[in-house]
Design an enzyme around this catalytic site. Structure first.
Site, PDB file in Angstrom:
ATOM      1  CG  ASP A 408       1.456  -8.256   4.205  1.00 53.25           C
ATOM      2  OD1 ASP A 408       2.445  -8.501   3.504  1.00 53.25           O
ATOM      3  OD2 ASP A 408       0.638  -7.347   3.944  1.00 53.25           O
ATOM      4  CD  GLU A 461       6.332  -7.913   3.937  1.00 53.02           C
ATOM      5  OE1 GLU A 461       6.674  -7.567   2.804  1.00 53.02           O
ATOM      6  OE2 GLU A 461       5.210  -7.675   4.396  1.00 53.02           O
TER       7      GLU A 461
END
Length: 731
Positions: A408, A461
């Site tokens: 993330d 990401e």
């Protein structure tokens, strides 16, 4: 009984005061067995005890209370021997137990060296709480070895219900300059709740959850739980095949799930049946969990982690989570989980200022805090912190057989000025904005996972144009297996949200992604982030009435499944959920059976069909990352809102994908193709099965030897409004 303070069985007052306040670096130097010039002495602190007997050589000896709940005995000059302590507390039967201060350190010199260098690849086996068994002269001793890293602390202790949360009962010893504190406590078994009582240099006691805890109490409680695993895995064949598989040439369609809100009230055991069956029925190859590591605030969706080594207790035990992963593997479905090494929350019982000073976080606020999120940033340049994170990645793959980690907020790690104003960030040593320490960490993590677990995925990401995110580390890249294509997601959603009469002016938004489609190894993500915070669901973004929304969503999904790149779709979008996702409630399953539910069931049917065609068609997945797998047949017909391209498989197969994104059907659309012969219709989003409007499309078309659009052959196609068709070249 009065004891002479000068007696060799007593403890000097200065040391006693430090032991009393749990700020002594070497409690083992005073508790346990010690040789003195006057003879052998054994001391033990047993808070609240009325009597302690020493059991040695088949004989019981009453120990002398010398104050501060400490009991001691002079054994004279004799050889060291094994012993037990028989302790009596008021209104309780005596308890016989081994002495924690009898045992040697449970952390070896090599372990300490590797940790200090940031290279211990099985860190969870030496830090945290590890159940151990020792064979002694008086029998087997089983207990738990506790080890914690707190280099700025002046004392550490293990506290829990087993000692009344009294830090003076179980102080830990310092392992020198390593910053580690260690203690083996006999009798502590699985299920015991504990924390570390950390004494700071300011004289404060801070009760901290174990950073390496393998299990945590259910929020809002914050204790760590001693855990071990007896789970018997059944997925050896899956792991063997994974290690030999390059997913670059394999189909990969991912169902992204928030476990707590897929179906409300379900736990790991329920999901191992219900969720696995559902994902398998729809034909997905993988599932991706939003973060399952322990987190105190459910509204964070798991992205503010306090227990990096503990699956959240909200939905069950660690072994029940293992069983969930195993159940997916048994059905041929891989398991990816979101992993959050970029930042962590400020909860005072967790990682923040762990030993009273910046430890896990960077000490400079310009690098150590993310103000937008109210969180702290890891000190990626510190060996021990980097080791904590790299080992954590390995831990999930090794201990829970996770097949991939979706990392993330990578952009927030890569840039020192990420979401910071002028004066709020400090350049790197070369004057640039790149966070060189974070880059090194990501490269090390990716290279280590690849080396130890070939076939396991790491997915970034990353929302910027940072070069080489999926390039190998040996070539200067970050080394990720895959990267989310945020540009494709943004542009495609923008285009499909437009009224068809306006789409001609936005045609480039749909074609631009192919300019850079092969610059990285991309995943096409329609994730949870795209269906919250006022953005609306996919259904809600589609223009028009119910029929047009359904047709638009069907066409969108077909475009996504045919575009180069692996696929990811968030739960609920597979049946056209109408409202935004809310983590506090389950998906609106009743919509499928309610008014106009047939449209939503048809979308789910299409999702199942898309996964089937995608997995069965090498042309749609074997060359996702090379331009050899794609060519435009018609990319410039903005006037008619029509797109057409061909996907090529490594086996020579071809799939023609045609999209009419307007409200007007084209009954005889002329389209150039690369090959003559029969082109068979394999999917039509306008089919009656999907509640489409026109069902009289020919099931196969013969290419004419008529050049068109720089191709030697051409087709005459019926292309219904707001629809997609896939045609497979027949050999």
């Amino acid at each position: 009984m009065t004891v002479d303070p000068a007696s060799h069985i007593t403890i000097p007052e200065a040391d006693l005061a430090r032991l009393r306040h749990c700020n002594h670096h070497d409690p083992h130097g005073f508790y346990g067995w010690h040789e003195t010039e006057a003879g052998s002495v054994i001391r033990t602190r047993q808070v609240g005890a009325t009597q302690v007997n020493l059991l040695i050589d088949d004989t019981s000896h009453v120990m002398t209370p010398i104050g501060d709940d400490i009991f001691a005995i002079d054994l004279g000059h004799r050889e060291r021997a094994d012993y037990r302590l028989e302790v009596t507390w008021p209104d309780q039967e005596p308890q016989v137990k081994a002495d924690p201060y009898y045992f040697l350190p449970t952390v070896g010199e090599m372990d300490i060296y590797l940790f200090s260098e940031g290279r211990h690849e099985r860190l969870w086996e030496i830090l945290g709480a590890n159940i151990k068994t020792y064979q002694t002269a008086l029998g087997t001793v089983r207990g738990t070895a506790f080890t914690v890293w707190a280099p700025n602390a002046i004392g550490c202790a293990v506290v829990g219900g087993f000692n009344g949360w009294n830090a003076s009962q179980h102080p830990m010893r310092s392992m020198g300059g390593s910053g580690l504190w260690e203690l083996f406590i006999p009798g502590i078994e699985e299920g015991e709740v504990y924390k570390f009582a950390v004494q700071t240099r300011e004289g404060q006691r801070r009760d901290k959850a174990d950073p390496m805890a393998r299990r945590a109490e259910l929020a809002p409680a914050t204790g760590s739980i001693v855990a071990s695993s007896e789970y018997q895995w059944q997925d050896s064949e899956w792991l063997r095949e994974r290690s030999q598989t390059d997913l670059a040439s394999k189909p990969m369609s991912v169902y992204e799930v928030h476990l707590g809100s897929w179906r409300w009230g379900k736990n790991y055991e329920d999901l191992a049946t219900e969720l696995v069956d559902y994902v398998a029925d729809l034909g997905y190859t993988h599932v991706e969990f939003l973060p399952v590591a322990e987190h105190p605030f459910g509204g964070s969706w798991g992205y503010q982690v306090t227990g990096y080594y503990a699956p959240t207790s909200r939905w069950g035990t660690p072994d029940q989570f293992r069983a969930l992963v195993d159940a997916f593997h048994a059905r041929g479905i891989g398991v990816i989980m979101d992993w959050v090494p970029a930042h962590f929350p400020k909860d005072d019982w967790a990682l923040a200022r762990f030993d009273g000073e910046a430890l896990y976080e960077h000490p400079d606020w310009r690098r150590g805090e993310q103000k937008d999120w109210g969180t702290l940033v890891f000190d990626f340049g510190r060996n021990e912190v980097r080791n904590f994170l790299v080992a954590n990645a390995l831990y999930w793959i090794e201990e829970f057989h996770i097949d991939g980690l979706r990392v993330d907020a990578v952009a927030s790690m890569l840039y020192l000025d990420y979401s910071r104003e002028h004066g709020e960030w400090e350049p790197n040593i070369y004057g640039g904005r790149e966070n060189l320490e974070a880059v090194q960490f990501l490269q090390e993590m990716n290279a280590t996972v690849l080396r130890l677990h070939p076939g396991a995925l790491t997915i970034a990401e990353e929302s910027t144009s940072w070069p080489g995110v999926t390039a190998p580390t040996w070539d200067g890249g970050l080394g990720f297996s895959l990267k989310w294509n945020m540009g494709w997601m943004h542009d495609t959603l923008e285009y499909f949200s437009k009224n068809p009469v306006h789409r001609a002016f936005h045609h480039s938004e749909l074609t631009f992604s192919l300019v850079y489609a092969f610059s990285e190894r991309f995943v096409l993500p329609i994730s949870h982030d795209e269906v919250v915070h006022g953005k609306g669901s996919l259904w809600d973004r589609m223009p028009g009435d119910t029929w047009n929304k359904a047709a638009g969503l069907r066409t969108f999904l077909a475009y996504m499944w045919s575009h180069p790149g692996k696929k990811l779709l968030f739960m609920g979008q597979e049946f056209g959920q109408r409202e935004e996702w809310a983590e506090g409630q389950g998906l609106p399953w009743d919509i499928v059976d309610g008014w106009q539910g047939e449209y939503h069931e048809a979308i789910r049917t299409l999702t199942r069909s898309l996964n089937g065609v995608y997995s069965d068609s090498p042309a749609l997945h074997t060359q996702d990352f090379t331009g050899e797998g794609f060519t435009w047949n018609k990319g410039d017909d903005a006037t008619n809102n029509i797109l057409a391209f061909t996907r090529f498989g490594s086996d020579g197969s071809q799939m023609l994908c045609v999209f009419n994104l307007s409200g007007t059907s084209q009954p005889e659309y002329q389209l150039g193709v690369a090959a003559g012969g029969e082109w068979k219709l394999v999917l039509n989003t306008d089919d009656a099965e999907f509640l489409g409007a026109e069902n009289d499309i020919a099931t196969s078309v013969q290419a004419a030897a008529t050049p068109r659009d720089n191709f030697a052959y051409s087709l005459s196609l019926h292309v219904p409004a707001m629809s997609a068709q896939f045609y497979s070249l027949q050999k």
